[in-house]
Write a protein that holds these residues in place. Structure first.
Motif, PDB file in Angstrom:
ATOM      1  N   GLY A  28       0.789  -1.226   0.000  1.00 49.93           N
ATOM      2  CA  GLY A  28       0.000   0.000   0.000  1.00 49.93           C
ATOM      3  C   GLY A  28       0.819   1.274   0.000  1.00 49.93           C
ATOM      4  N   MET A  29       2.023   1.211  -0.504  1.00 49.63           N
ATOM      5  CA  MET A  29       2.903   2.377  -0.478  1.00 49.63           C
ATOM      6  C   MET A  29       2.584   3.330  -1.624  1.00 49.63           C
ATOM      7  SD  MET A  29       5.050   1.731   2.070  1.00 49.63           S
ATOM      8  CE  MET A  29       6.603   2.540   1.811  1.00 49.63           C
ATOM      9  N   VAL A  30       2.885   4.617  -1.419  1.00 46.27           N
ATOM     10  CA  VAL A  30       2.713   5.632  -2.449  1.00 46.27           C
ATOM     11  C   VAL A  30       4.051   6.349  -2.649  1.00 46.27           C
ATOM     12  CG1 VAL A  30       1.530   7.758  -3.119  1.00 46.27           C
ATOM     13  CG2 VAL A  30       0.283   5.961  -1.889  1.00 46.27           C
ATOM     14  N   GLY A  31       4.518   6.385  -3.892  1.00 49.39           N
ATOM     15  CA  GLY A  31       5.742   7.118  -4.188  1.00 49.39           C
ATOM     16  C   GLY A  31       6.991   6.508  -3.605  1.00 49.39           C
ATOM     17  N   CYS A  32       7.017   5.196  -3.444  1.00 47.57           N
ATOM     18  CA  CYS A  32       8.202   4.509  -2.919  1.00 47.57           C
ATOM     19  C   CYS A  32       9.223   4.322  -4.039  1.00 47.57           C
ATOM     20  CB  CYS A  32       7.801   3.163  -2.335  1.00 47.57           C
ATOM     21  SG  CYS A  32       9.175   2.164  -1.747  1.00 47.57           S
ATOM     22  N   VAL A  33      10.498   4.529  -3.717  1.00 42.26           N
ATOM     23  CA  VAL A  33      11.585   4.325  -4.665  1.00 42.26           C
ATOM     24  C   VAL A  33      12.521   3.255  -4.110  1.00 42.26           C
ATOM     25  CG1 VAL A  33      13.581   5.363  -5.800  1.00 42.26           C
ATOM     26  CG2 VAL A  33      11.470   6.684  -5.540  1.00 42.26           C
ATOM     27  N   ILE A  34      12.719   2.194  -4.863  1.00 38.88           N
ATOM     28  CA  ILE A  34      13.683   1.138  -4.517  1.00 38.88           C
ATOM     29  C   ILE A  34      14.736   1.148  -5.608  1.00 38.88           C
ATOM     30  CG2 ILE A  34      14.025  -1.321  -4.104  1.00 38.88           C
ATOM     31  CD1 ILE A  34      11.011  -1.462  -3.411  1.00 38.88           C
ATOM     32  N   THR A  35      15.965   1.504  -5.261  1.00 36.49           N
ATOM     33  CA  THR A  35      16.962   1.701  -6.299  1.00 36.49           C
ATOM     34  C   THR A  35      18.349   1.243  -5.864  1.00 36.49           C
ATOM     35  OG1 THR A  35      17.862   3.336  -7.851  1.00 36.49           O
ATOM     36  CG2 THR A  35      17.430   4.105  -5.618  1.00 36.49           C
ATOM     37  N   ASN A  36      19.058   0.648  -6.811  1.00 39.62           N
ATOM     38  CA  ASN A  36      20.460   0.249  -6.618  1.00 39.62           C
ATOM     39  C   ASN A  36      20.666  -0.673  -5.425  1.00 39.62           C
ATOM     40  OD1 ASN A  36      21.239   1.828  -8.847  1.00 39.62           O
ATOM     41  ND2 ASN A  36      21.446   3.647  -7.563  1.00 39.62           N
ATOM     42  N   CYS A  37      19.707  -1.550  -5.194  1.00 38.85           N
ATOM     43  CA  CYS A  37      19.847  -2.549  -4.133  1.00 38.85           C
ATOM     44  C   CYS A  37      20.340  -3.874  -4.722  1.00 38.85           C
ATOM     45  CB  CYS A  37      18.517  -2.758  -3.420  1.00 38.85           C
ATOM     46  SG  CYS A  37      17.987  -1.315  -2.460  1.00 38.85           S
ATOM     47  N   ILE A  38      20.981  -4.672  -3.888  1.00 35.95           N
ATOM     48  CA  ILE A  38      21.480  -5.983  -4.282  1.00 35.95           C
ATOM     49  C   ILE A  38      20.799  -7.027  -3.406  1.00 35.95           C
ATOM     50  CG2 ILE A  38      23.508  -7.484  -4.428  1.00 35.95           C
ATOM     51  CD1 ILE A  38      25.194  -4.953  -4.847  1.00 35.95           C
ATOM     52  N   ILE A  39      20.167  -7.998  -4.055  1.00 40.46           N
ATOM     53  CA  ILE A  39      19.440  -9.048  -3.346  1.00 40.46           C
ATOM     54  C   ILE A  39      19.954 -10.384  -3.862  1.00 40.46           C
ATOM     55  CG2 ILE A  39      17.181 -10.061  -2.908  1.00 40.46           C
ATOM     56  CD1 ILE A  39      16.021  -7.221  -3.486  1.00 40.46           C
ATOM     57  N   ILE A  40      20.582 -11.149  -2.987  1.00 42.34           N
ATOM     58  CA  ILE A  40      21.253 -12.379  -3.412  1.00 42.34           C
ATOM     59  C   ILE A  40      20.817 -13.534  -2.526  1.00 42.34           C
ATOM     60  CG2 ILE A  40      23.484 -13.518  -3.734  1.00 42.34           C
ATOM     61  CD1 ILE A  40      24.740 -10.767  -4.077  1.00 42.34           C
ATOM     62  N   ASP A  41      20.285 -14.587  -3.133  1.00 42.16           N
ATOM     63  CA  ASP A  41      20.070 -15.890  -2.496  1.00 42.16           C
ATOM     64  C   ASP A  41      18.965 -15.877  -1.436  1.00 42.16           C
ATOM     65  OD1 ASP A  41      22.144 -16.819  -4.061  1.00 42.16           O
ATOM     66  OD2 ASP A  41      23.644 -16.649  -2.471  1.00 42.16           O
ATOM     67  N   GLY A  42      18.119 -16.894  -1.514  1.00 43.46           N
ATOM     68  CA  GLY A  42      17.251 -17.258  -0.403  1.00 43.46           C
ATOM     69  C   GLY A  42      15.858 -16.683  -0.418  1.00 43.46           C
ATOM     70  N   ALA A  43      15.677 -15.429  -0.836  1.00 49.79           N
ATOM     71  CA  ALA A  43      14.373 -14.789  -0.715  1.00 49.79           C
ATOM     72  C   ALA A  43      13.337 -15.478  -1.595  1.00 49.79           C
ATOM     73  CB  ALA A  43      14.478 -13.317  -1.102  1.00 49.79           C
ATOM     74  N   ASP A  44      12.108 -15.636  -1.063  1.00 51.08           N
ATOM     75  CA  ASP A  44      11.019 -16.186  -1.867  1.00 51.08           C
ATOM     76  C   ASP A  44      10.768 -15.264  -3.059  1.00 51.08           C
ATOM     77  OD1 ASP A  44       8.924 -17.656  -2.777  1.00 51.08           O
ATOM     78  OD2 ASP A  44       7.505 -16.987  -1.257  1.00 51.08           O
ATOM     79  N   TYR A  45      10.520 -13.979  -2.805  1.00 51.39           N
ATOM     80  CA  TYR A  45      10.530 -12.955  -3.839  1.00 51.39           C
ATOM     81  C   TYR A  45      11.614 -11.953  -3.474  1.00 51.39           C
ATOM     82  CZ  TYR A  45       5.776 -14.550  -5.028  1.00 51.39           C
ATOM     83  OH  TYR A  45       4.688 -15.301  -5.376  1.00 51.39           O
ATOM     84  N   GLY A  46      12.397 -11.535  -4.460  1.00 48.55           N
ATOM     85  CA  GLY A  46      13.379 -10.501  -4.162  1.00 48.55           C
ATOM     86  C   GLY A  46      12.706  -9.221  -3.717  1.00 48.55           C
ATOM     87  N   ILE A  47      11.738  -8.745  -4.520  1.00 45.00           N
ATOM     88  CA  ILE A  47      10.944  -7.568  -4.184  1.00 45.00           C
ATOM     89  C   ILE A  47       9.483  -7.917  -4.415  1.00 45.00           C
ATOM     90  CG2 ILE A  47      10.431  -5.160  -4.718  1.00 45.00           C
ATOM     91  CD1 ILE A  47      13.321  -4.909  -5.756  1.00 45.00           C
ATOM     92  N   LYS A  48       8.646  -7.685  -3.410  1.00 47.49           N
ATOM     93  CA  LYS A  48       7.210  -7.931  -3.501  1.00 47.49           C
ATOM     94  C   LYS A  48       6.469  -6.608  -3.311  1.00 47.49           C
ATOM     95  CE  LYS A  48       3.098  -9.919  -3.215  1.00 47.49           C
ATOM     96  NZ  LYS A  48       2.400 -10.372  -4.436  1.00 47.49           N
ATOM     97  N   VAL A  49       5.589  -6.290  -4.283  1.00 49.83           N
ATOM     98  CA  VAL A  49       4.757  -5.089  -4.212  1.00 49.83           C
ATOM     99  C   VAL A  49       3.312  -5.536  -4.106  1.00 49.83           C
ATOM    100  CG1 VAL A  49       4.075  -2.950  -5.358  1.00 49.83           C
ATOM    101  CG2 VAL A  49       6.408  -3.820  -5.637  1.00 49.83           C
ATOM    102  N   ASP A  50       2.614  -5.107  -3.067  1.00 48.04           N
ATOM    103  CA  ASP A  50       1.219  -5.480  -2.842  1.00 48.04           C
ATOM    104  C   ASP A  50       0.413  -4.201  -2.649  1.00 48.04           C
ATOM    105  OD1 ASP A  50      -1.190  -6.614  -2.227  1.00 48.04           O
ATOM    106  OD2 ASP A  50      -0.509  -7.703  -0.458  1.00 48.04           O
TER     107      ASP A  50
END
Length: 199
Positions: A28-50
């Motif tokens: 439920g976020m508004v105007g969120c910025v996710i940038t230049n992140c590194i996600i390695i190994d294990g996560a079910d979803y690297g990034i989840k937007v709901d």
């Protein structure tokens, strides 16, 4: 994060996220910025937007998620997914599902997922997929029934079993994509040699 405005997640590293968890989860976020992140190994979803609107994901590196690299669902609108590198995810590189509308997926490099590079399904509406490089997938881009108003152009696909598959979306326009000579094309109006003129 939940129901916040203007959150910025930048230059973060997430490694070995526990199974069945998301490295980054926004609700439920508004105007969120996710940038230049590194996600390695294990996560079910690297990034989840709901849910939420006007959110932006760019320049991230996501590798070896146990599900999707990026997954968006719920009442998500005006989402941009631009310039990310997504490799080795178990199911899909990028997945859009129920209730998602007005999404731009552009300039991403997606490789070696377990199923699809990009999948659009379940009432997703108003999606533009352009300028992506998608390699070594079972299906490069897949459009499922009930998806509506999807534009696919200028993508480079290689080494996929099927380049682009349109399985019943409404008002799907496909043009100017380039695929490898050995790939199967299930999309309407698409050829292996030079893209297509669209519907």
């Amino acid at each position: 994060g939940r129901n916040s405005t203007g959150l910025i997640v930048e230059n973060c590293v997430f490694k070995d996220t526990p199974p069945a968890r998301y490295a980054i989860f926004i609700v439920g976020m508004v105007g969120c910025v996710i940038t230049n992140c590194i996600i390695i190994d294990g996560a079910d979803y690297g990034i989840k937007v709901d849910g939420g609107e006007d959110n932006h994901i760019s320049g991230c590196v996501i590798r070896n998620a146990t599900g999707d690299g990026i997954n968006a669902g719920g009442t998500t609108s005006n989402l941009s997914i631009i310039g990310n590198t997504i490799t080795g995810c178990y199911t899909r590189g990028i997945s859009l599902s129920s209730g998602v509308d007005d999404v731009v997926i552009s300039g991403n490099n997606i490789r070696d997922s377990g199923a699809e590079g990009i999948m659009v399904s379940d009432d997703a509406d108003g999606v533009v997929i352009s300028g992506n490089s998608i390699t070594d997938e079972i299906t490069g881009i897949e459009i499922i029934a009930l998806a509506n108003d999807v534009v696919i152009y200028g993508n480079v696909l290689s080494g996929n079993t099927t380049a682009i598959s349109d399985l019943g979306g409404t008002n799907v326009k496909i043009s100017g994509n380039v695929g490898g000579p050995d790939e199967l094309f299930l999309a309407r109006c698409f050829t292996a040699t030079g893209g297509a003129a669209g519907h």
